[in-house]
Design an enzyme around this catalytic site. Structure first.
Site, mmCIF file in Angstrom:
data_model
loop_
_atom_site.group_PDB
_atom_site.id
_atom_site.type_symbol
_atom_site.label_atom_id
_atom_site.label_comp_id
_atom_site.label_asym_id
_atom_site.label_seq_id
_atom_site.Cartn_x
_atom_site.Cartn_y
_atom_site.Cartn_z
ATOM 1 N N CYS A 67 39.538 37.063 37.689
ATOM 2 C CA CYS A 67 39.805 35.929 38.581
ATOM 3 C C CYS A 67 40.936 35.065 38.030
ATOM 4 O O CYS A 67 41.816 34.635 38.777
ATOM 5 C CB CYS A 67 38.534 35.105 38.783
ATOM 6 S SG CYS A 67 37.329 35.944 39.841
ATOM 7 N N GLN B 162 33.369 33.192 33.847
ATOM 8 C CA GLN B 162 34.530 33.284 32.942
ATOM 9 C C GLN B 162 35.355 34.540 33.234
ATOM 10 O O GLN B 162 35.952 35.132 32.322
ATOM 11 C CB GLN B 162 34.070 33.284 31.486
ATOM 12 C CG GLN B 162 33.687 31.911 30.952
ATOM 13 C CD GLN B 162 34.885 30.977 30.823
ATOM 14 O OE1 GLN B 162 36.043 31.404 30.799
ATOM 15 N NE2 GLN B 162 34.614 29.692 30.734
ATOM 16 N N SER B 163 35.405 34.960 34.470
ATOM 17 C CA SER B 163 36.094 36.201 34.837
ATOM 18 C C SER B 163 37.574 36.200 34.432
ATOM 19 O O SER B 163 38.343 35.320 34.843
ATOM 20 C CB SER B 163 35.982 36.396 36.344
ATOM 21 O OG SER B 163 36.874 37.404 36.779
ATOM 22 N N ASN B 164 37.956 37.211 33.660
ATOM 23 C CA ASN B 164 39.376 37.397 33.343
ATOM 24 C C ASN B 164 40.147 37.863 34.569
ATOM 25 O O ASN B 164 41.320 37.519 34.753
ATOM 26 C CB ASN B 164 39.540 38.450 32.242
ATOM 27 C CG ASN B 164 38.888 38.033 30.944
ATOM 28 O OD1 ASN B 164 39.162 36.949 30.441
ATOM 29 N ND2 ASN B 164 38.020 38.868 30.404
ATOM 30 N N GLY C 235 32.399 36.905 37.432
ATOM 31 C CA GLY C 235 31.551 35.988 36.682
ATOM 32 C C GLY C 235 32.282 34.670 36.440
ATOM 33 O O GLY C 235 33.488 34.567 36.680
#
Ligand code: PLP
Length: 338
Positions: free
Chosen positions: A80, A76-78, A74
């Protein structure tokens, strides 16, 4: 107990062991012992659960001669963000496929996105439809990189692969040692609760619990999709894990439970009562959860405890899997709660 030398190759990224802290006031309120395993302390910028998985995933990528990792999540992917930063430490480039409703108008540079950008990741914005067909996008981007003479390695969503599950097999071994430090040789029955977002953490904990032999029960609170979706994913990871590393085991898929019913408004969408629970915990214990994963899982755990105080037995270890950076981009949703 599985010996450390039986683990696949690993690079060091996480600050471990992380603390196991008793939440004294929360425990008194709930009438059961509640500990937090502070995996939000695995690092500062590398905070959270994904860094444990990446220790194994990036070691494998390096061994296979990769120079670039591609992953997805997503906006705001943690996962990534952790991949972008860990890649830098490992001497790799990174390409992130980030999901957003309108790829032509991507979200503002804030929270995890700022860190992705600071780390110098290439970001490709993709629509929810493209995300559902992400294997094609992964292949397309990998082909493009190969045509430029690069050596890409694809990391599936959340790093939730059988290899990534080793992160929480190791995490569970660490937690078993924490519990032994508390209890001595006779570890008290303990329920471990975590958020389930792509399933790899829960799969690793379940496998690790099976390998450790300690009297622990493993429970996930899903923050998206539903129970059937996660059972399918987690059983698949466990089968793959056993095929690759425990081929002679007849233990079968390890037990775990999923508490469904707390997705609320949907993935990464918060309800005021979830945000209020995050606020109340900060004021009670000085511990900050995130809105997408740990806040929802905590809300679900406390709601289950309110219905049945012994539903998780006498002792709970809640895994704080990080995610703090996701709080800042939704600061305006706390209006009226502060
Ligand atoms: C990804 C994530 C989770 C969920 O872990 P999975 O292994 O994807 O199920 C939980 N908490 C945080 C903060 C995360 O970033």
């Amino acid at each position: 107990m599985i010996q450390q030398d039986a683990f696949p190759p690993r690079i060091t990224l996480a600050n471990t062991p992380t603390p196991l802290q008793k939440m004294e006031r929360l425990s008194r309120q709930a009438g059961v012992e509640i500990f937090f395993k502070r995996d939000d302390f695995t690092g500062s910028e590398l905070s959270g659960n994904k860094v444990r998985k990446l220790e194994f995933i990036l070691a494998d990528a390096l061994q296979r001669g990769a120079d670039t990792v591609i992953t997805c999540g997503g906006a705001q992917s943690n996962h990534c963000r952790a991949t972008a930063l860990a890649a830098v430490r490992a001497g790799l480039s990174s390409l992130l496929l980030l999901r957003t409703d309108d790829p032509a108008n991507p979200p503002a540079v804030s929270g995890n996105i700022l860190l992705d950008r600071l780390a110098g990741s290439d970001v490709v914005w993709i629509s929810p439809d493209q995300y559902r067909a992400r294997d094609e996008v992964f292949e397309r981007e990998a082909r493009r990189l190969r045509s430029e003479g690069r050596h890409p390695c694809i990391i599936p969503e959340g790093g939730s692969t059988a290899l990534g599950a080793w992160g929480y097999v190791a995490g569970m071994a660490e937690l078993a040692a924490d519990l032994k430090r508390l209890d001595g040789d006779r570890v008290k029955p303990t329920t471990i609760v975590c958020a389930a977002g792509s399933g790899g953490t829960l799969a690793g904990l379940a496998l690790g619990a099976r390998l450790s032999g300690e009297p622990v029960r493993v429970v996930g609170v899903n923050v998206c999709d539903d129970r059937d979706y996660f059972v399918n994913i987690i059983d698949g990871i466990c089968r793959e894990f056993d095929r690759a590393w425990q081929p002679h085991s007849s233990a079968g898929i390890p037990p775990y439970d999923i508490v469904d019913g707390y997705v609320g408004r949907g993935y990464a969408l918060s309800r005021p009562e979830e945000l209020a629970a995050i606020r109340d915990l900060v004021r009670l214990e000085g511990v900050v959860l995130d809105p997408v994963y740990t806040g929802k899982a905590y809300f679900g755990m406390m709601a289950e405890l309110a219905k049945a105080p012994r539903v998780f037995g006498e002792r709970i270890v809640f895994i704080h899997t990080g995610g703090l950076f996701g709080l800042f981009p939704i600061a305006d949703q706390f209006t009226g709660l502060l």
